[in-house]
Motif scaffolding. Sequence first.
Motif, PDB file in Angstrom:
ATOM      1  N   ASN A 396      -4.436  -4.449   1.952  1.00  0.00           N
ATOM      2  CA  ASN A 396      -4.794  -3.052   1.706  1.00  0.00           C
ATOM      3  C   ASN A 396      -3.715  -2.037   2.037  1.00  0.00           C
ATOM      4  O   ASN A 396      -3.807  -0.883   1.614  1.00  0.00           O
ATOM      5  CB  ASN A 396      -6.070  -2.719   2.498  1.00  0.00           C
ATOM      6  N   VAL A 397      -2.676  -2.454   2.777  1.00  0.00           N
ATOM      7  CA  VAL A 397      -1.566  -1.548   3.072  1.00  0.00           C
ATOM      8  C   VAL A 397      -0.308  -2.010   2.350  1.00  0.00           C
ATOM      9  O   VAL A 397       0.340  -1.227   1.649  1.00  0.00           O
ATOM     10  CB  VAL A 397      -1.318  -1.445   4.590  1.00  0.00           C
ATOM     11  N   LEU A 398       0.024  -3.281   2.481  1.00  0.00           N
ATOM     12  CA  LEU A 398       1.200  -3.806   1.778  1.00  0.00           C
ATOM     13  C   LEU A 398       0.902  -4.097   0.313  1.00  0.00           C
ATOM     14  O   LEU A 398       1.817  -4.403  -0.463  1.00  0.00           O
ATOM     15  CB  LEU A 398       1.680  -5.085   2.467  1.00  0.00           C
ATOM     16  N   GLU A 399      -0.380  -4.033  -0.055  1.00  0.00           N
ATOM     17  CA  GLU A 399      -0.848  -4.252  -1.424  1.00  0.00           C
ATOM     18  C   GLU A 399      -0.515  -5.653  -1.949  1.00  0.00           C
ATOM     19  O   GLU A 399      -0.228  -5.846  -3.123  1.00  0.00           O
ATOM     20  CB  GLU A 399      -0.289  -3.180  -2.359  1.00  0.00           C
ATOM     21  N   ILE A 400      -0.549  -6.626  -1.028  1.00  0.00           N
ATOM     22  CA  ILE A 400      -0.463  -8.029  -1.446  1.00  0.00           C
ATOM     23  C   ILE A 400      -1.899  -8.489  -1.615  1.00  0.00           C
ATOM     24  O   ILE A 400      -2.524  -9.049  -0.708  1.00  0.00           O
ATOM     25  CB  ILE A 400       0.280  -8.877  -0.387  1.00  0.00           C
ATOM     26  N   ARG A 401      -2.475  -8.227  -2.772  1.00  0.00           N
ATOM     27  CA  ARG A 401      -3.914  -8.365  -2.973  1.00  0.00           C
ATOM     28  C   ARG A 401      -4.438  -9.772  -2.732  1.00  0.00           C
ATOM     29  O   ARG A 401      -5.590  -9.959  -2.334  1.00  0.00           O
ATOM     30  CB  ARG A 401      -4.279  -7.921  -4.406  1.00  0.00           C
ATOM     31  N   ASN A 402      -3.625 -10.765  -2.967  1.00  0.00           N
ATOM     32  CA  ASN A 402      -4.081 -12.150  -2.820  1.00  0.00           C
ATOM     33  C   ASN A 402      -3.609 -12.783  -1.514  1.00  0.00           C
ATOM     34  O   ASN A 402      -3.579 -14.009  -1.394  1.00  0.00           O
ATOM     35  CB  ASN A 402      -3.606 -12.989  -4.001  1.00  0.00           C
ATOM     36  N   ALA A 403      -3.244 -11.959  -0.557  1.00  0.00           N
ATOM     37  CA  ALA A 403      -2.813 -12.483   0.742  1.00  0.00           C
ATOM     38  C   ALA A 403      -3.954 -13.260   1.392  1.00  0.00           C
ATOM     39  O   ALA A 403      -5.102 -12.815   1.401  1.00  0.00           O
ATOM     40  CB  ALA A 403      -2.366 -11.343   1.639  1.00  0.00           C
ATOM     41  N   GLU A 404      -3.618 -14.429   1.938  1.00  0.00           N
ATOM     42  CA  GLU A 404      -4.635 -15.269   2.569  1.00  0.00           C
ATOM     43  C   GLU A 404      -4.019 -16.079   3.687  1.00  0.00           C
ATOM     44  O   GLU A 404      -2.812 -16.005   3.960  1.00  0.00           O
ATOM     45  CB  GLU A 404      -5.267 -16.216   1.533  1.00  0.00           C
ATOM     46  N   SER A 405      -4.854 -16.885   4.303  1.00  0.00           N
ATOM     47  CA  SER A 405      -4.417 -17.854   5.302  1.00  0.00           C
ATOM     48  C   SER A 405      -4.414 -19.236   4.679  1.00  0.00           C
ATOM     49  O   SER A 405      -5.279 -19.558   3.858  1.00  0.00           O
ATOM     50  CB  SER A 405      -5.361 -17.830   6.507  1.00  0.00           C
ATOM     51  N   ASN A 406      -3.456 -20.051   5.076  1.00  0.00           N
ATOM     52  CA  ASN A 406      -3.438 -21.443   4.612  1.00  0.00           C
ATOM     53  C   ASN A 406      -4.672 -22.209   5.068  1.00  0.00           C
ATOM     54  O   ASN A 406      -5.020 -23.236   4.483  1.00  0.00           O
ATOM     55  CB  ASN A 406      -2.193 -22.167   5.127  1.00  0.00           C
TER      56      ASN A 406
END
Length: 541
Positions: A396-406
């Motif tokens: 929501n800040v860096l706009e990496i919409r698909n950011a997740e945890s492995n």
Amino acid sequence: MVIKYIFVTGGVTSSLGKGIISASLGMLLKSRGYKITIQKLDPYFNVDPGTLNPYEHGECFVTQDGAETDLDLGHYERFLDQPTTKDNNVTSGLIYKTVIDNERKGYYLGKTVQVIPHITNEIKRRIKMLGSSNNYDIIITEIGGTVGDIECLPYIESVRQLKWELGELNSLVIHLTLLPYISVTGEIKTKPTQHSVRNLMENGIQADILVCRTEKHISKNIRNKLALFCNVKPEHVIESINTKVIYDIPYLLHLQNFDKSVLDHLNLSTFTSPNLHKWKIFLKKYKNPKYEIKIALVGKYVSLHDSYKSITEALIHAGTENEIYVNIKWIYSEKIKENNIEEYFNEISGILIAPGFGIRGIEGKILATKYAREKKIPFLGICLGMQIAIIEFARNVLEIRNAESNETNPYTSYPVISLMKKQKNITKKGGTMRLGNWKCSLIKGSKIFSIYGGKKEIIERHRHRYEFNNEYLENFSNAGMKTVGINPDTGLVEAIELDNHIFFLGVQFHPEYKSTVSNPHPLFNYFVQISKNYKSFVYHR
């Protein structure tokens, strides 16, 4: 001085509070000047509680030397204000595994391996092992489960043998039972306790002291009846009445000369009275708070509060220190949605994202974290809670919409949380995480640096397998999420903070494990303080 051994058994039903009774007795004896430790023997066949579902077992407590243990060890540490080790918790799984491994190595010279003497000898060895390397005066051993359970029999037999080996003045058995209250007739029934004591005697053990869990006070007649039928002195029938405050229990037991009776039986001096001054101050402050705040505890195991026992107790310690009643609002993270989030966090003074594993409830935790960040509500994320803060910030800040945890998506293209390198080739789950004490270097000028009193390096306990992906470190720092704690040996991120926020902190370690009645943890202390200030500013301006 010869080491004295106290054994705490349970009867009638499980979950009567053997751990609290053991911890309370340990605190009372320590306050008289004796060197004490407490050990838990658990009858289940898991080698340790590390892979147990919290719904089945409650919190998995981690010791400073990296052992995953029963939650009662948390009680021991909080009451005694001293750390435990891997030797303070032994399971049947560990006992049998040791014996079988020894058999495979040929240690028994071809003998037939049996419960008696091989299993019982290993149990006795584990009990005595605590005293062999430490200068303890008294070792309290809590036997998990209930007398009469098949899985408890080897432990009961081991206690019988030890009582004979140690001698009458060097050992003592405390039996905790239930006195049911029949509301229709207004009677307290003693028969279940009589049967439980008889069961214990059938296994060769005579209880020396009875501790009776009850919801009504025990009359003199009932004490005398129990003494007569259970072969104990009337003054050795101790009442453990239901109480909302577990920290009341040591004092209530002391008023009945519980600790004196124990010392008299063990032929130890009772000339020194217990020093309960600080304990009484704690209780007075706890029961008479000047303020109240509401903290949202967001987790996936909230239907069983014992799943987060160390966290809730740490909040109690910090709240009492600041004369604040911490009203915990339990929030099941899977129910949090964008269209109902306001109703969950209305009039909340602080948000704590709890530890956990697996994908269930993750999105709800992310929404709660986003709400805390945007609304400037004091925020503390612990272990997975820190990782959630990183994922939310990335999306929501860096706009990496698909950011997740492995952990939740092994194939994600944007693993802001990744598996530690040393974990990648591990296939066995039990006892293989990053566990126990690890160093953390704090960044000067950060909030966490000041919270810890300007310490450059701290040591905290860990229990995790995944970490912040350092490839994204610069992106986060440039956007306002600062790395303020780093492991000096591995470079792993230990703590993050947000700029321009009243208090937004995520830590990879578990500060709750080190909080005690006498020494509330500084992170919880500050979190409670800042939440109180936030409430005063927002709700009373």
